[in-house]
Design a protein around this motif. Structure first.
Motif, short mmCIF file in Angstrom:
data_model
loop_
_atom_site.label_atom_id
_atom_site.label_comp_id
_atom_site.label_asym_id
_atom_site.label_seq_id
_atom_site.Cartn_x
_atom_site.Cartn_y
_atom_site.Cartn_z
N ILE A 193 25.54 60.31 11.16
CA ILE A 193 24.24 60.87 11.56
C ILE A 193 24.45 62.21 12.26
N ALA A 194 25.46 62.30 13.11
CA ALA A 194 25.72 63.57 13.80
C ALA A 194 26.07 64.67 12.82
N GLU A 195 26.88 64.37 11.81
CA GLU A 195 27.26 65.38 10.82
C GLU A 195 26.06 65.83 9.99
N ILE A 196 25.22 64.87 9.59
CA ILE A 196 24.05 65.23 8.80
C ILE A 196 23.07 66.05 9.63
N ARG A 197 22.90 65.66 10.89
CA ARG A 197 21.99 66.43 11.76
C ARG A 197 22.48 67.87 11.91
N ASP A 198 23.78 68.05 12.14
CA ASP A 198 24.31 69.40 12.26
C ASP A 198 24.11 70.18 10.96
N GLY A 199 24.29 69.50 9.83
CA GLY A 199 24.09 70.16 8.54
C GLY A 199 22.65 70.57 8.31
N VAL A 200 21.72 69.75 8.78
CA VAL A 200 20.29 70.08 8.65
C VAL A 200 19.97 71.34 9.45
N ARG A 201 20.59 71.48 10.61
CA ARG A 201 20.34 72.67 11.44
C ARG A 201 20.98 73.92 10.83
N GLU A 202 22.18 73.77 10.29
CA GLU A 202 22.88 74.92 9.74
C GLU A 202 22.35 75.33 8.37
N ASP A 203 21.96 74.35 7.58
CA ASP A 203 21.48 74.61 6.23
C ASP A 203 20.27 73.72 5.95
N PRO A 204 19.08 74.12 6.43
CA PRO A 204 17.90 73.26 6.32
C PRO A 204 17.61 72.90 4.86
N PRO A 205 17.46 71.61 4.56
CA PRO A 205 17.15 71.19 3.19
C PRO A 205 15.68 71.43 2.87
N ARG A 206 15.39 71.56 1.59
CA ARG A 206 14.01 71.78 1.14
C ARG A 206 13.54 70.58 0.34
N GLY A 207 12.21 70.49 0.22
CA GLY A 207 11.63 69.43 -0.59
C GLY A 207 11.56 68.11 0.17
N GLU A 208 10.99 67.11 -0.49
CA GLU A 208 10.94 65.78 0.11
C GLU A 208 12.30 65.12 -0.02
N MET A 209 12.63 64.31 0.99
CA MET A 209 13.96 63.74 1.07
C MET A 209 13.91 62.23 1.22
N VAL A 210 14.99 61.59 0.81
CA VAL A 210 15.18 60.17 1.07
C VAL A 210 16.39 60.06 2.00
N LEU A 211 16.21 59.36 3.11
CA LEU A 211 17.28 59.15 4.07
C LEU A 211 17.74 57.70 3.95
N VAL A 212 19.03 57.51 3.77
CA VAL A 212 19.60 56.16 3.66
C VAL A 212 20.57 55.99 4.83
N VAL A 213 20.28 55.00 5.68
CA VAL A 213 21.06 54.80 6.91
C VAL A 213 21.72 53.43 6.88
N ALA A 214 22.98 53.40 7.23
CA ALA A 214 23.72 52.13 7.26
C ALA A 214 23.09 51.18 8.27
N GLY A 215 23.18 49.90 8.00
CA GLY A 215 22.67 48.91 8.94
C GLY A 215 23.56 48.78 10.16
N ALA A 216 23.06 48.08 11.15
CA ALA A 216 23.81 47.89 12.40
C ALA A 216 25.01 46.97 12.17
N SER A 217 26.09 47.26 12.86
CA SER A 217 27.24 46.35 12.87
C SER A 217 26.87 45.13 13.72
N ASP A 218 27.69 44.10 13.67
CA ASP A 218 27.45 42.92 14.50
C ASP A 218 27.40 43.29 15.98
N GLU A 219 28.30 44.18 16.38
CA GLU A 219 28.35 44.60 17.78
C GLU A 219 27.08 45.35 18.17
N GLU A 220 26.63 46.26 17.29
CA GLU A 220 25.41 47.02 17.58
C GLU A 220 24.19 46.11 17.65
#
Length: 322
Positions: free
Chosen positions: A233-260
């Protein structure tokens, strides 16, 4: 997903027409007296199925989210819409559902299409499906392109169990509350987002799930400029700031680990537990009981991400003191 059909160059357009001519020899049954939900291309017009082409040509009524886009799609596919075309969108679908179903009851084929993808998935269609079920009228699907499934397949994240959450809320407070609710979700999570809110949403994803959770940002799916960004998430966020994407997007996020997931569970307290904690806080910190209640309620959101009713906690405090 609200995306328009991509304009292709002349060669691709000719290829689409040629494919349509080749597929016209295929016999496709048009079910009479039936509502048909048909998926339309989310980007590449070549993804249109033979069933979609036949239905566009032969359905008695076509209920379209945007009639102009419907005719544009038909032109790209080289087919002629022969049935009556009706505008069927978010603002009128409940009012129009029964009128369309009256036609189904007399034997008409009613085709329902959205601007892109499958009707009912963040697009109109649910009202007519529900009313058809209530009235005992048949409903079927002509499946096809899906931004949700495309993004999930391309993300590289687990696909055996996932949940689809649609567009993230527009308002910051509602978005934060919604993401709090999902902090312990173990399944892969799929969201839609727009370019206007992606920067703020990435900040909120970082706050809710932390910097190291894996994710993918998928944009322009099936189009010439399709792009899949994968990382934390941190890498993608930094990438969004440096190179803003265009158009509508689909975000796919991993589920929580057992610990989380386990770390989220202890934060859920009952009203009575919050009352006890507020009494202790007031005594230890020298606070007024209402101030202590406000602090405790804010620190312990409910499972759905919302906050407990402070009046209920206060009544519980009074009951304990009595």
């Amino acid at each position: 997903m609200g995306e328009g059909v991509e304009t292709r160059d002349g060669d691709a357009g000719a290829e689409a027409v040629q494919q349509s001519e080749q597929q016209s020899d295929t016999v496709v049954a048009i079910p009479a007296g039936t509502v048909v939900l048909a998926a339309t291309p989310i980007g590449n017009v070549g993804d249109a199925s033979a069933r979609l082409r036949a239905l566009l040509e032969h359905a008695d009524i076509v209920a379209a989210e945007d009639t102009r886009r419907l005719y544009d799609l038909a032109n790209r596919l080289g087919v002629h819409v022969n049935g009556r075309v009706v505008a069927y969108h978010d603002h009128n679908e409940r009012d129009k559902a029964d009128g369309l179903l009256d036609n189904v009851e007399t034997g008409a084929t009613v085709l329902v299409v959205s601007d892109a993808g499958m009707p009912t998935i963040n697009d109109p269609g649910l009202a007519i499906v529900r009313r058809a079920i209530e009235r005992g009228l048949p409903v079927t699907c002509a499946p096809g392109p899906s931004a949700v499934l495309d993004a999930l397949a391309l993300s590289g994240l687990p696909t055996d169990r996932f949940c689809y959450e649609g567009f993230l809320p527009r308002k910051h407070s509602e978005r934060v509350q919604h993401l709090r609710m999902l902090q312990g979700e173990r399944r892969t999570i799929v969201f839609y987002e727009t370019l206007h809110r992606i920067d703020d949403s990435m900040d909120d994803l970082l706050d809710a799930f932390g910097p190291n959770r894996r994710m993918a940002l998928c944009r322009e799916l099936t189009k010439d400029y399709e792009q899949i960004r994968r990382g934390t998430i941190a890498e993608i966020r930094d990438g969004v700031r440096e190179d803003p994407p265009r158009g509508e997007m689909v975000l796919v996020v991993a589920g929580a680990s057992d610990e989380e997931a386990a770390s989220v569970a202890p934060n859920t307290l009952s009203v009575e537990d919050m009352a006890v904690l507020a009494i202790d806080r007031a005594l230890e910190d020298g606070l007024r009981i209402k101030e202590a209640i406000t602090q405790v309620v804010g620190e312990h959101p409910l499972p759905d991400g919302s906050l407990a009713n402070r009046k209920q906690v206060y009544q519980a405090v009074l009951a304990i003191k009595r």
